[in-house]
Design an enzyme around this catalytic site. Structure first.
Site, mmCIF file in Angstrom:
data_model
loop_
_atom_site.group_PDB
_atom_site.id
_atom_site.type_symbol
_atom_site.label_atom_id
_atom_site.label_comp_id
_atom_site.label_asym_id
_atom_site.label_seq_id
_atom_site.Cartn_x
_atom_site.Cartn_y
_atom_site.Cartn_z
ATOM 1 N N ASP A 109 -39.377 -68.869 68.837
ATOM 2 C CA ASP A 109 -40.591 -69.645 68.529
ATOM 3 C C ASP A 109 -41.800 -68.836 69.008
ATOM 4 O OD1 ASP A 109 -42.187 -71.691 67.688
ATOM 5 O OD2 ASP A 109 -41.642 -73.095 69.275
ATOM 6 N N LYS B 40 -44.526 -68.284 67.376
ATOM 7 C CA LYS B 40 -45.785 -68.872 66.887
ATOM 8 C C LYS B 40 -46.830 -67.781 66.662
ATOM 9 C CE LYS B 40 -45.297 -73.673 68.074
ATOM 10 N NZ LYS B 40 -44.396 -73.779 69.229
ATOM 11 N N ASP C 173 -52.292 -63.766 63.928
ATOM 12 C CA ASP C 173 -53.287 -62.721 64.181
ATOM 13 C C ASP C 173 -53.643 -62.120 62.822
ATOM 14 O OD1 ASP C 173 -54.878 -60.690 65.416
ATOM 15 O OD2 ASP C 173 -53.607 -60.832 67.203
ATOM 16 N N ARG D 135 -37.104 -81.845 75.512
ATOM 17 C CA ARG D 135 -36.959 -82.677 76.696
ATOM 18 C C ARG D 135 -36.046 -83.889 76.532
ATOM 19 N NH1 ARG D 135 -43.342 -82.434 77.339
ATOM 20 N NH2 ARG D 135 -43.012 -82.209 75.089
ATOM 21 N N THR E 95 -47.295 -80.762 66.501
ATOM 22 C CA THR E 95 -46.999 -82.194 66.648
ATOM 23 C C THR E 95 -47.715 -82.825 67.845
ATOM 24 O OG1 THR E 95 -44.941 -81.399 67.614
ATOM 25 C CG2 THR E 95 -44.804 -82.315 65.433
ATOM 26 N N LYS F 68 -33.612 -72.667 70.655
ATOM 27 C CA LYS F 68 -34.974 -72.172 70.413
ATOM 28 C C LYS F 68 -35.572 -71.671 71.720
ATOM 29 C CE LYS F 68 -38.706 -74.855 69.748
ATOM 30 N NZ LYS F 68 -39.729 -74.285 70.645
HETATM 31 O O1 C5P Z 1 -39.596 -81.326 74.485
HETATM 32 P P1 C5P Z 1 -39.939 -81.428 73.032
HETATM 33 O O2 C5P Z 1 -38.807 -82.018 72.209
HETATM 34 O O3 C5P Z 1 -41.270 -82.099 72.792
HETATM 35 O O4 C5P Z 1 -40.059 -79.897 72.566
HETATM 36 C C1 C5P Z 1 -40.479 -79.549 71.280
HETATM 37 C C2 C5P Z 1 -40.454 -78.051 71.110
HETATM 38 O O5 C5P Z 1 -40.867 -77.743 69.781
HETATM 39 C C3 C5P Z 1 -41.389 -77.286 72.041
HETATM 40 O O6 C5P Z 1 -40.759 -76.052 72.338
HETATM 41 C C4 C5P Z 1 -42.616 -76.988 71.194
HETATM 42 O O7 C5P Z 1 -43.230 -75.775 71.545
HETATM 43 C C5 C5P Z 1 -41.988 -76.881 69.797
HETATM 44 N N1 C5P Z 1 -42.891 -77.181 68.697
HETATM 45 C C6 C5P Z 1 -43.613 -78.364 68.622
HETATM 46 N N2 C5P Z 1 -44.460 -78.599 67.574
HETATM 47 C C7 C5P Z 1 -44.576 -77.701 66.594
HETATM 48 C C8 C5P Z 1 -43.841 -76.511 66.643
HETATM 49 C C9 C5P Z 1 -42.982 -76.294 67.713
HETATM 50 O O8 C5P Z 1 -43.474 -79.224 69.503
HETATM 51 N N3 C5P Z 1 -45.342 -77.950 65.558
#
Ligand code: C5P
Length: 247
Positions: free
Chosen positions: A66, A68, A71, A221, A130, A39
């Site tokens: 992603d 997102k 608009d 992460r 989230t 992603k």
């Molecule tokens: O590092 P981590 O596992 O928290 O990364 C989560 C990834 O998922 C990030 O790229 C974040 O932008 C994406 N994301 C998210 N929540 C959402 C949609 C996408 O954390 N609702």
């Protein structure tokens, strides 16, 4: 829907949250084909540019963009026409952009895919980020709790013909019970018990996400900050396999 023939490698999507091309190349090598899809998001789009998609594809990965998107429908229609030419396999949009925006995005992509005789990228409607909890939503003026908001937005996504929904692992079960299985669910907010939450507020484990009915987990992460990225991916894949009862 679409047969949902997913291999184990398809189910774990690794999120490359960096704005640096050499990190991307190094991570593509470390992941060494253990997953199908990576992603790429806002950090890379603005930090490196869209060429990064070709870089990632040159290692044999599929790309979930992603973006997102949110608009007015006219603006998003133009944007997705361009995105359709990038060769990505999935794109995210904010369901908060509303039903008309979601429907016109889908229609533009369907038309383009038909004209060019190629597969349409899967469209994933992001519900409530989230990183937000009830207090955050209250401050934004939402009436209900995040759970109700995720269900409302999931309904809009399903009615607009989105291929999938993005939500936290904690809402998957309720979404499946209410709206069935005719769409994909991808969940970020995934952590191993020993991980920090970082900025995420609605988190859970890979096992919980998969056994609740998620099709994909999106992990950043918890994998990318590990010394042994490959070993951590193997651990994740084992956990997914076990949760799905295939181990
Ligand atoms: O590092 P981590 O596992 O928290 O990364 C989560 C990834 O998922 C990030 O790229 C974040 O932008 C994406 N994301 C998210 N929540 C959402 C949609 C996408 O954390 N609702």
């Amino acid at each position: 829907m679409k047969g949902k023939k997913l291999s184990l490698k398809d189910r774990l999507i690794v999120s490359l949250d960096t704005n640096n091309k050499s990190d991307v190349v190094s991570m593509c090598r470390k992941i060494s084909g253990k997953v199908s899809t990576l992603k790429l998001g806002l950090e890379l789009i603005y930090g490196v540019g869209l060429d990064v998609i070709d870089t990632v594809k040159s290692f044999g990965y599929k790309v979930m963009l992603d973006a997102k998107l949110m608009d007015i429908p006219n603006t998003i229609e133009g944007a997705v026409e361009a995105i359709g030419g990038l060769g990505v396999s999935a794109v995210t949009l904010h369901t908060l952009g509303g039903k008309q925006m979601l429907i016109s995005t889908r229609e533009v992509m369907e038309k383009q895919a038909k004209l060019e005789a190629k597969l349409k990228p899967l469209l994933f409607g992001v519900t409530i980020l989230t990183s937000l909890n009830d207090a955050d939503l209250k401050a934004l003026g939402f009436k209900g709790d995040f759970f109700q908001s995720v269900l409302n937005l999931s309904k809009i996504a399903v009615e607009s013909g989105m291929d999938g929904i993005v939500c936290s692992p904690n809402e998957v079960d309720a979404i499946r019970k209410k709206f069935g299985t005719c769409f994909y669910i991808a969940t970020p907010g995934i952590r191993l018990p020993e991980d920090a939450a970082w900025d995420q507020k609605r988190i859970n484990t890979p096992e919980e996400a998969m056994s609740s009915g998620a099709d994909f987990i999106i992990v950043g992460r918890s994998i990318t900050t590990r010394k042994d990225v490959g070993g951590t991916i193997d651990l994740y894949l084992e956990k997914i396999e076990r949760a799905l009862g295939h181990a």
